[in-house]
Design a protein around this motif. Structure first.
Motif, PDB file in Angstrom:
ATOM      1  N   VAL A   1       0.842  -1.201   0.000  1.00 34.00           N
ATOM      2  CA  VAL A   1       0.000   0.000   0.000  1.00 34.00           C
ATOM      3  C   VAL A   1       0.876   1.248   0.000  1.00 34.00           C
ATOM      4  CG1 VAL A   1      -1.691   1.344   1.307  1.00 34.00           C
ATOM      5  CG2 VAL A   1      -1.968  -1.134   1.091  1.00 34.00           C
ATOM      6  N   GLN A   2       1.927   1.239   0.802  1.00 36.53           N
ATOM      7  CA  GLN A   2       2.835   2.387   0.851  1.00 36.53           C
ATOM      8  C   GLN A   2       3.521   2.611  -0.494  1.00 36.53           C
ATOM      9  OE1 GLN A   2       5.471   1.916   4.253  1.00 36.53           O
ATOM     10  NE2 GLN A   2       3.782   1.184   5.511  1.00 36.53           N
ATOM     11  N   GLU A   3       3.927   1.515  -1.132  1.00 34.69           N
ATOM     12  CA  GLU A   3       4.590   1.635  -2.429  1.00 34.69           C
ATOM     13  C   GLU A   3       3.620   2.127  -3.504  1.00 34.69           C
ATOM     14  OE1 GLU A   3       6.273  -2.215  -3.092  1.00 34.69           O
ATOM     15  OE2 GLU A   3       7.784  -1.989  -1.496  1.00 34.69           O
TER      16      GLU A   3
ATOM     17  N   TYR B   1       3.890   5.666  -5.644  1.00 33.42           N
ATOM     18  CA  TYR B   1       3.783   5.654  -7.104  1.00 33.42           C
ATOM     19  C   TYR B   1       2.658   6.578  -7.567  1.00 33.42           C
ATOM     20  CZ  TYR B   1       3.154   3.904 -11.857  1.00 33.42           C
ATOM     21  OH  TYR B   1       3.030   3.811 -13.222  1.00 33.42           O
ATOM     22  N   PHE B   2       1.511   6.483  -6.913  1.00 29.62           N
ATOM     23  CA  PHE B   2       0.338   7.278  -7.283  1.00 29.62           C
ATOM     24  C   PHE B   2       0.629   8.769  -7.105  1.00 29.62           C
ATOM     25  CE2 PHE B   2      -4.606   7.054  -6.818  1.00 29.62           C
ATOM     26  CZ  PHE B   2      -4.739   7.797  -7.973  1.00 29.62           C
ATOM     27  N   VAL B   3       1.197   9.130  -5.960  1.00 33.25           N
ATOM     28  CA  VAL B   3       1.521  10.540  -5.693  1.00 33.25           C
ATOM     29  C   VAL B   3       2.483  11.076  -6.738  1.00 33.25           C
ATOM     30  CG1 VAL B   3       2.686  12.104  -4.091  1.00 33.25           C
ATOM     31  CG2 VAL B   3       1.026  10.444  -3.228  1.00 33.25           C
TER      32      VAL B   3
ATOM     33  N   VAL C   1      -5.553  -2.164  -5.515  1.00 32.02           N
ATOM     34  CA  VAL C   1      -5.402  -1.559  -6.841  1.00 32.02           C
ATOM     35  C   VAL C   1      -4.022  -1.873  -7.412  1.00 32.02           C
ATOM     36  CG1 VAL C   1      -4.501   0.648  -5.972  1.00 32.02           C
ATOM     37  CG2 VAL C   1      -5.790   0.605  -8.116  1.00 32.02           C
ATOM     38  N   THR C   2      -3.909  -1.915  -8.723  1.00 28.62           N
ATOM     39  CA  THR C   2      -2.624  -2.178  -9.367  1.00 28.62           C
ATOM     40  C   THR C   2      -2.034  -0.886  -9.940  1.00 28.62           C
ATOM     41  OG1 THR C   2      -3.583  -2.610 -11.548  1.00 28.62           O
ATOM     42  CG2 THR C   2      -3.434  -4.479 -10.007  1.00 28.62           C
ATOM     43  N   LYS C   3      -0.758  -0.921 -10.228  1.00 26.07           N
ATOM     44  CA  LYS C   3      -0.120   0.234 -10.861  1.00 26.07           C
ATOM     45  C   LYS C   3      -0.727   0.502 -12.237  1.00 26.07           C
ATOM     46  CE  LYS C   3       4.333   0.124  -8.461  1.00 26.07           C
ATOM     47  NZ  LYS C   3       5.807  -0.022  -8.600  1.00 26.07           N
ATOM     48  N   GLU C   4      -1.099  -0.566 -12.942  1.00 32.37           N
ATOM     49  CA  GLU C   4      -1.717  -0.403 -14.256  1.00 32.37           C
ATOM     50  C   GLU C   4      -3.050   0.330 -14.135  1.00 32.37           C
ATOM     51  OE1 GLU C   4       1.374  -3.311 -14.344  1.00 32.37           O
ATOM     52  OE2 GLU C   4      -0.430  -3.269 -13.071  1.00 32.37           O
ATOM     53  N   GLU C   5      -3.808   0.022 -13.095  1.00 27.03           N
ATOM     54  CA  GLU C   5      -5.078   0.707 -12.880  1.00 27.03           C
ATOM     55  C   GLU C   5      -4.862   2.161 -12.461  1.00 27.03           C
ATOM     56  OE1 GLU C   5      -7.801  -3.159 -11.615  1.00 27.03           O
ATOM     57  OE2 GLU C   5      -6.585  -2.135 -10.097  1.00 27.03           O
ATOM     58  N   ILE C   6      -3.826   2.396 -11.696  1.00 26.28           N
ATOM     59  CA  ILE C   6      -3.475   3.777 -11.348  1.00 26.28           C
ATOM     60  C   ILE C   6      -3.128   4.551 -12.612  1.00 26.28           C
ATOM     61  CG2 ILE C   6      -1.721   5.211 -10.220  1.00 26.28           C
ATOM     62  CD1 ILE C   6      -1.694   3.127  -7.944  1.00 26.28           C
ATOM     63  N   ASP C   7      -2.362   3.931 -13.493  1.00 28.44           N
ATOM     64  CA  ASP C   7      -1.992   4.589 -14.756  1.00 28.44           C
ATOM     65  C   ASP C   7      -3.235   4.916 -15.584  1.00 28.44           C
ATOM     66  OD1 ASP C   7       0.689   4.449 -14.133  1.00 28.44           O
ATOM     67  OD2 ASP C   7       1.058   2.636 -15.307  1.00 28.44           O
TER      68      ASP C   7
ATOM     69  N   GLN D   1      -2.483  15.868  -1.749  1.00 25.06           N
ATOM     70  CA  GLN D   1      -2.427  15.769  -0.292  1.00 25.06           C
ATOM     71  C   GLN D   1      -2.960  14.425   0.167  1.00 25.06           C
ATOM     72  OE1 GLN D   1      -4.445  19.309  -1.063  1.00 25.06           O
ATOM     73  NE2 GLN D   1      -6.230  18.812   0.232  1.00 25.06           N
ATOM     74  N   GLY D   2      -2.758  14.135   1.456  1.00 25.69           N
ATOM     75  CA  GLY D   2      -3.207  12.876   2.020  1.00 25.69           C
ATOM     76  C   GLY D   2      -2.084  11.881   2.178  1.00 25.69           C
ATOM     77  N   LYS D   3      -2.429  10.652   2.568  1.00 24.53           N
ATOM     78  CA  LYS D   3      -1.461   9.581   2.786  1.00 24.53           C
ATOM     79  C   LYS D   3      -2.036   8.260   2.306  1.00 24.53           C
ATOM     80  CE  LYS D   3       0.621  11.693   6.912  1.00 24.53           C
ATOM     81  NZ  LYS D   3       0.870  11.551   8.369  1.00 24.53           N
ATOM     82  N   GLY D   4      -1.136   7.318   2.035  1.00 23.84           N
ATOM     83  CA  GLY D   4      -1.565   5.991   1.627  1.00 23.84           C
ATOM     84  C   GLY D   4      -2.444   6.063   0.400  1.00 23.84           C
ATOM     85  N   LEU D   5      -3.572   5.395   0.460  1.00 24.26           N
ATOM     86  CA  LEU D   5      -4.535   5.437  -0.642  1.00 24.26           C
ATOM     87  C   LEU D   5      -5.784   6.210  -0.234  1.00 24.26           C
ATOM     88  CD1 LEU D   5      -4.020   1.867  -2.132  1.00 24.26           C
ATOM     89  CD2 LEU D   5      -3.195   4.063  -3.010  1.00 24.26           C
ATOM     90  N   LEU D   6      -5.542   7.238   0.589  1.00 24.07           N
ATOM     91  CA  LEU D   6      -6.514   8.296   0.861  1.00 24.07           C
ATOM     92  C   LEU D   6      -5.843   9.589   0.425  1.00 24.07           C
ATOM     93  CD1 LEU D   6      -8.895   9.853   1.980  1.00 24.07           C
ATOM     94  CD2 LEU D   6      -8.092   9.353   4.303  1.00 24.07           C
ATOM     95  N   LEU D   7      -6.016   9.906  -0.854  1.00 22.84           N
ATOM     96  CA  LEU D   7      -5.343  11.051  -1.454  1.00 22.84           C
ATOM     97  C   LEU D   7      -6.354  12.072  -1.947  1.00 22.84           C
ATOM     98  CD1 LEU D   7      -2.637   9.130  -3.542  1.00 22.84           C
ATOM     99  CD2 LEU D   7      -2.347  10.214  -1.290  1.00 22.84           C
ATOM    100  N   GLY D   8      -5.907  13.299  -2.056  1.00 20.73           N
ATOM    101  CA  GLY D   8      -6.763  14.356  -2.557  1.00 20.73           C
ATOM    102  C   GLY D   8      -6.051  15.195  -3.597  1.00 20.73           C
ATOM    103  N   ILE D   9      -6.805  15.656  -4.570  1.00 24.53           N
ATOM    104  CA  ILE D   9      -6.297  16.620  -5.546  1.00 24.53           C
ATOM    105  C   ILE D   9      -6.967  17.946  -5.233  1.00 24.53           C
ATOM    106  CG2 ILE D   9      -6.082  17.247  -7.970  1.00 24.53           C
ATOM    107  CD1 ILE D   9      -6.443  14.288  -8.664  1.00 24.53           C
TER     108      ILE D   9
END
Length: 376
Positions: free
Chosen positions: A292-294, A298-300, A359-365, A314-322
């Motif tokens: 989750v941290q990794e 990557y997402f940030v 979630v996967t990196k591909e889905e983040i992309d 902003q935010g941490k982990g997979l609770l992020l905000g734009i």
């Protein structure tokens, strides 16, 4: 004409099934779900282990009530308090119920009624939880709230210090204000909270309904600070989609909640406990949390690289905000949905990103590609 009250602003899509991060509507259109049911579906939709747990437990016992011992409660409680400073757990059905329990416990234990909470916070819509919530739009139209709540500016040390007196029973806050704009507790504010609670004998209640159970990359978000709350409330991700809430407390609080002081008909039922145990077996694994941290890092990075500098992340982990400045995010969220990405806001000017923890990196992309097309 619908037979339902109109208290929800419904989206256009009617979602009827899902698997992992992908959901599908009645027309067969597929979407990436970066809402997770508002931070609920922690292991994604229809996770095989959760499906199996529900199927197997449903054939044994669904409900027996808290008149009887429910072995699953002890198993889940032990997993939640392991390697923490907590000693006991209470189970209910939702985050609002968990926060109601925390408010009652704090008042009864201290014999005081005054509780401090913060602007832009969200603790639920029952009267006690609503009274602790620092958002006028949640209060409007419901008449007098529960008394003795003081709502202060978030992360304002001076305002906090000025409000402290001998009447204060507890201070209640979120580590990250999910509904209020993805605002994180600052290190300075955490230090002030810890000092005040220690010196004044004030209970600290941390609402981890949205941030808990791995959402920020650790079991609980407070673990990333110096804070050691007396009470923590949980829900959302704890059930992976099944309704459940919980409250953890320190040893000193045990005698305050004796028989008959607080209860729930459905809370901690065998079906809920079976699901929660399955979720914790996955999420509390150190390799899972590291992933989750990794994924968060990557997402940030992808957000910062691909979005104009006018947007904040902003935010941490997979609770992020734009953060979108003064721009209203509702049109962006609607545009994303049209392109196959489900999002939710955090106040009027912040897009909240809450993908499943699987979630996967591909889905983040894929999500980044869509965000690039909708954010000017």
């Amino acid at each position: 004409m619908s037979a339902l009250f109109g208290n929800y602003g419904k989206r256009r899509a009617q979602i009827i099934k899902g698997r992992g991060t992908v959901v599908e509507d009645t027309a067969g259109k597929k979407y990436l779900d970066f809402t997770s049911g508002i931070a609920v579906v922690s292991l994604g939709h229809a996770h095989p282990a959760i499906v199996k747990a529900i199927q197997e437990q449903s054939e044994r016992l669904w409900h027996i009530s808290n008149l009887f011992d429910i072995p699953g409660q002890e198993k889940v409680a032990q997993k939640l308090i392991a390697d923490t400073h907590f000693s006991y757990a209470f189970f209910c059905n939702s985050g609002a119920e968990a926060n109601e329990a925390a408010i009652k416990l704090a008042r009864k234990h201290t014999g005081k009624h005054h509780i401090i909470s913060f602007e832009k916070s969200f603790h639920g819509r029952t009267f006690g939880a609503m009274s602790a919530t620092g958002q006028g739009k949640v209060h409007n139209g419901f008449g007098p709230l529960v008394g003795k709540f003081t709502i202060l500016p978030f992360n304002d040390v001076n305002a906090l210090e000025a409000a402290i007196d001998d009447s204060v029973a507890a201070i209640m806050l979120e580590m990250i204000q999910g509904e209020g704009g993805v605002n994180s507790v600052s290190a300075e504010f955490a230090a002030a909270l810890a000092k005040i609670c220690e010196e004044k004998g004030i209970l600290l209640i941390v609402d981890e309904v949205q941030t808990g159970i791995g959402r920020t990359g650790t079991r609980y978000a407070f673990e990333q600070t110096i804070l050691k709350p007396h009470i923590v409330t949980l829900a959302k991700g704890l059930g992976g989609g099944f309704p459940i809430g919980g409250m953890l407390g320190t040893a000193e609080l045990y005698d305050t909640f004796g028989p008959g002081t607080h209860g729930t008909t459905f809370g901690g039922n065998p079906l809920a406990m079976s699901v929660a145990e399955t979720v914790l077996d996955h999420v509390f694994d150190s390799a899972f949390l590291q992933n989750v941290q990794e994924l968060s890092a990557y997402f940030v990075n992808q957000l910062k690289v691909n979005l104009p500098s006018t947007y904040t992340v902003q935010g941490k982990g997979l609770l992020l905000g734009i953060g979108c400045g003064t721009a209203e995010v509702a049109p962006y969220i609607a545009a994303a949905e049209e392109k196959g990405l489900l999002l939710v806001g955090a106040g009027p000017n912040v897009i909240r990103l809450l993908p499943p923890l699987t979630v996967t990196k591909e889905e983040i992309d894929e999500a980044i590609t869509i965000l690039k097309t909708i954010l000017p």
